[in-house]
Design a protein around this motif. Structure first.
Motif, PDB file in Angstrom:
ATOM      1  N   ALA A  15       3.337   6.113   2.450  1.00 31.43           N
ATOM      2  CA  ALA A  15       3.684   7.539   2.385  1.00 31.43           C
ATOM      3  C   ALA A  15       3.365   8.263   3.688  1.00 31.43           C
ATOM      4  CB  ALA A  15       2.936   8.205   1.227  1.00 31.43           C
ATOM      5  N   LYS A  16       2.502   7.674   4.497  1.00 29.08           N
ATOM      6  CA  LYS A  16       2.125   8.298   5.771  1.00 29.08           C
ATOM      7  C   LYS A  16       2.815   7.644   6.965  1.00 29.08           C
ATOM      8  CE  LYS A  16      -2.497   9.206   3.908  1.00 29.08           C
ATOM      9  NZ  LYS A  16      -3.954   8.862   4.011  1.00 29.08           N
ATOM     10  N   THR A  17       3.677   6.651   6.692  1.00 32.52           N
ATOM     11  CA  THR A  17       4.273   5.861   7.767  1.00 32.52           C
ATOM     12  C   THR A  17       5.741   6.211   7.975  1.00 32.52           C
ATOM     13  OG1 THR A  17       2.770   4.049   7.186  1.00 32.52           O
ATOM     14  CG2 THR A  17       4.641   3.520   8.601  1.00 32.52           C
ATOM     15  N   LYS A  18       6.075   6.594   9.195  1.00 27.86           N
ATOM     16  CA  LYS A  18       7.459   6.937   9.514  1.00 27.86           C
ATOM     17  C   LYS A  18       8.366   5.729   9.275  1.00 27.86           C
ATOM     18  CE  LYS A  18      10.265   8.991  13.182  1.00 27.86           C
ATOM     19  NZ  LYS A  18      10.272   9.467  14.598  1.00 27.86           N
ATOM     20  N   GLY A  19       9.471   5.959   8.651  1.00 26.60           N
ATOM     21  CA  GLY A  19      10.394   4.872   8.324  1.00 26.60           C
ATOM     22  C   GLY A  19      10.189   4.348   6.908  1.00 26.60           C
ATOM     23  N   LYS A  20       8.977   4.541   6.387  1.00 26.41           N
ATOM     24  CA  LYS A  20       8.690   4.089   5.031  1.00 26.41           C
ATOM     25  C   LYS A  20       8.521   5.260   4.074  1.00 26.41           C
ATOM     26  CE  LYS A  20       6.187  -0.041   6.614  1.00 26.41           C
ATOM     27  NZ  LYS A  20       4.915  -0.800   6.524  1.00 26.41           N
ATOM     28  N   GLN A  64       6.216  11.315   0.550  1.00 25.68           N
ATOM     29  CA  GLN A  64       6.052  10.225  -0.401  1.00 25.68           C
ATOM     30  C   GLN A  64       6.692   8.956   0.149  1.00 25.68           C
ATOM     31  OE1 GLN A  64       9.863  11.538  -3.168  1.00 25.68           O
ATOM     32  NE2 GLN A  64       8.117  10.597  -4.136  1.00 25.68           N
ATOM     33  N   ALA A  65       6.224   7.824  -0.325  1.00 25.41           N
ATOM     34  CA  ALA A  65       6.785   6.547   0.092  1.00 25.41           C
ATOM     35  C   ALA A  65       8.189   6.391  -0.488  1.00 25.41           C
ATOM     36  CB  ALA A  65       5.890   5.402  -0.383  1.00 25.41           C
ATOM     37  N   LYS A  66       9.063   5.683   0.241  1.00 25.64           N
ATOM     38  CA  LYS A  66      10.405   5.428  -0.271  1.00 25.64           C
ATOM     39  C   LYS A  66      10.373   4.459  -1.448  1.00 25.64           C
ATOM     40  CE  LYS A  66      12.812   6.154   4.133  1.00 25.64           C
ATOM     41  NZ  LYS A  66      13.634   5.527   5.202  1.00 25.64           N
ATOM     42  N   ASP A  96       0.848  -1.190   0.000  1.00 25.89           N
ATOM     43  CA  ASP A  96       0.000   0.000   0.000  1.00 25.89           C
ATOM     44  C   ASP A  96       0.889   1.247   0.000  1.00 25.89           C
ATOM     45  OD1 ASP A  96      -1.776   2.080   0.435  1.00 25.89           O
ATOM     46  OD2 ASP A  96      -3.006   0.931   1.829  1.00 25.89           O
ATOM     47  N   GLN A  97       1.128   1.772  -1.193  1.00 25.15           N
ATOM     48  CA  GLN A  97       2.023   2.927  -1.320  1.00 25.15           C
ATOM     49  C   GLN A  97       1.463   4.168  -0.615  1.00 25.15           C
ATOM     50  OE1 GLN A  97       3.383   3.615  -5.359  1.00 25.15           O
ATOM     51  NE2 GLN A  97       3.908   5.741  -4.903  1.00 25.15           N
TER      52      GLN A  97
END
Length: 271
Positions: A108-113, A129-131, A103-104
């Protein structure tokens, strides 16, 4: 004996009715959650195929998706595919096992990702943005990869537009563009869904001779005799800010902070 028309009884009946309705709605929401998730995924897959011009009448969307599309994850910093050798964290290894489920938007909303974007480079106004991003590689009947489908998003006038941009394997020629979620004004910015407008995209070139992202919406209609015509699409009438938003989001995701490194590798090494 109190009257049935008393204020107290009216409030009591209204309260009981609200509680019963709330229970019914909550139960239905929980019971149907699985179907909602399934239908949402099906709609997303349908839009991916539509961007690549792969919707086939009479054929199951899921069947075509599973037979013709290969799903991979790309490190947006390096442009490299995520592999067993490059997956360094547990969540990356889990995503590698089932890239379809990655789930991109959530990443994008998740710390570390994710990566927080500096305002100077955030021309799509997405803030983070997502890594890792999902790419969909579409194959022809013979199994040869012929189209690269990229998820794109960015802010228009009222909302964030989410869609897919499909390119040929030359990483330059547009196959199609479509948005599956937005809140733009119907009849104005909402014309991004108009098939006639979307038909202007196939064949357009996203990079100029210098290798710079040069595709954009212009005010009015494209002059076919202009040397820049191959990089231009008609703007949306009466929707300047949505048109600017579409230009910005496309240029962001094709640029250095989006899929730029990945597309450069595709040009050099192939898909």
């Amino acid at each position: 004996m109190s009257s049935n028309d008393s204020t107290g009884k009216t409030l009591l009946v209204a309260s009981l009715l609200c509680i019963v309705c709330s229970i019914i709605v909550s139960t239905a929401a929980v019971a149907l959650k699985g179907e909602q998730v399934k239908n949402k995924l099906l709609d997303k897959n349908k839009n991916i195929l539509a961007a690549a011009g792969m919707l086939e009448e009479g054929k199951s969307v899921q069947e075509v998706f599973e037979q013709r599309l290969e799903v991979k994850l790309v490190n947006l910093d390096t442009g490299e595919y995520l592999t067993e050798e490059t997956a360094t964290e547990e969540w990356q290894k889990a995503a590698l096992k089932n890239p379809v489920a990655y789930d991109q938007r959530k990443a994008a909303k998740t710390k570390g990702k994710n990566e927080i974007l500096d305002g100077a480079i955030d021309i799509a106004s997405i803030k983070r943005q997502a890594k890792f991003a999902t790419v969909y590689l579409a194959k022809d009947e013979a199994g040869n990869i012929e189209t690269i489908i990229l998820p794109v998003h960015g802010y228009g006038l009222w909302s964030t537009l989410y869609g897919f941009l499909a390119l040929k394997t030359d990483a330059n020629t547009v196959v199609g563009l479509g948005f599956y979620e937005h809140g733009e004004t119907p009849g104005l910015g909402g014309e991004v869904d108009n098939p006639k407008w979307k038909s202007m995209w196939p064949g357009k070139q996203v990079f100029n001779a210098q290798g710079e992202v040069d595709i954009r919406l212009i005010k009015g209609s494209v002059d076919a005799s202009s040397p820049k015509a191959s990089h231009q699409i008609d703007g949306l009438a009466g929707a300047t800010l949505t048109s600017n938003g579409v230009t910005n989001l496309i240029q962001f995701w094709l640029g250095e902070n989006g899929f730029g490194p990945y597309l450069a590798k595709v040009k050099e090494q192939g898909v």
